[in-house]
Design a protein around this motif. Structure first.
Motif, PDB file in Angstrom:
ATOM      1  N   SER A  99     -11.720  -0.764  -9.418  1.00  0.00           N
ATOM      2  CA  SER A  99     -13.021  -1.647  -8.925  1.00  0.00           C
ATOM      3  C   SER A  99     -12.356  -2.086  -7.817  1.00  0.00           C
ATOM      4  N   THR A 100     -12.980  -2.227  -6.811  1.00  0.00           N
ATOM      5  CA  THR A 100     -11.901  -3.304  -5.198  1.00  0.00           C
ATOM      6  C   THR A 100     -13.465  -3.938  -5.363  1.00  0.00           C
ATOM      7  N   GLN A 102     -14.469  -4.846  -1.219  1.00  0.00           N
ATOM      8  CA  GLN A 102     -15.287  -4.576  -0.175  1.00  0.00           C
ATOM      9  C   GLN A 102     -16.054  -5.309   0.400  1.00  0.00           C
TER      10      GLN A 102
END
Length: 177
Positions: A99-100, A102
């Motif tokens: 999970s990121t 951005q």
């Protein structure tokens, strides 16, 4: 006037607009203000899973199979663009290992969708109420399929109906953010 509302009703512009809440020239008092930053972050963030993106592709495919011929050429083109966008989104989300967070521009470049006119797709979704229409159509298919007793072979030949309708709503939120 005194108005008591949850944070989200004030933080999100669209919600304020729908509720007819005007903040200009008014005094706003927040109770539990230590939670305000989290509420702002939540109101301006969208979480999307690969399965939601896949369901959106499936839902849009089912809807397009039934209704695309009835649409104007411009709306049919935008429906195809939305389906392509959802396909790219699904592929990208499947490839993400963790999970990121951005920013939108970097996210679009990383998924190869930076050439889409997202404001135009968002206006299309809002003007046509496509998420509501797709959800209604998919739900009617699910009900029809569930009410008919079929053989395993007959059921296998029918198009896949997504388990969780409403994925196009999630994509709509993503585009609108």
């Amino acid at each position: 006037d005194v108005l008591l509302v949850p944070y989200v009703s004030l933080i999100n512009h669209d919600t304020r607009k729908k509720l007819g809440i005007r903040t200009k020239d008014n005094i706003l008092i927040f109770d539990e203000a230590h939670n305000l930053l989290d509420a702002i972050s939540d109101a301006n963030s969208v979480a999307m899973t690969a399965s939601q993106a896949r369901n959106a592709v499936d839902e849009l495919s089912l809807y397009a199979d039934r209704y695309e011929a009835r649409l104007s050429s411009g709306n049919a083109m935008r429906l195809r663009q939305l389906k392509q966008f959802c396909t790219l989104l699904h592929r990208h989300l499947q490839s993400v290992e963790k999970s990121t967070a951005q920013i939108v521009g970097a996210f679009l470049v990383s998924m190869g969708a930076d050439h889409y006119d997202l404001p135009q797709l968002t206006r299309f979704l809002e003007a046509t109420e496509l998420p509501r229409k797709v959800r209604g159509y998919v739900e009617s298919l699910r009900l029809r399929q569930g009410s008919c007793k079929k053989s395993v072979a007959a059921a296998a030949s029918e198009p896949r109906i997504p388990a969780a309708s409403g994925a196009v709503y999630a994509v709509s939120e993503l585009l609108g953010s």
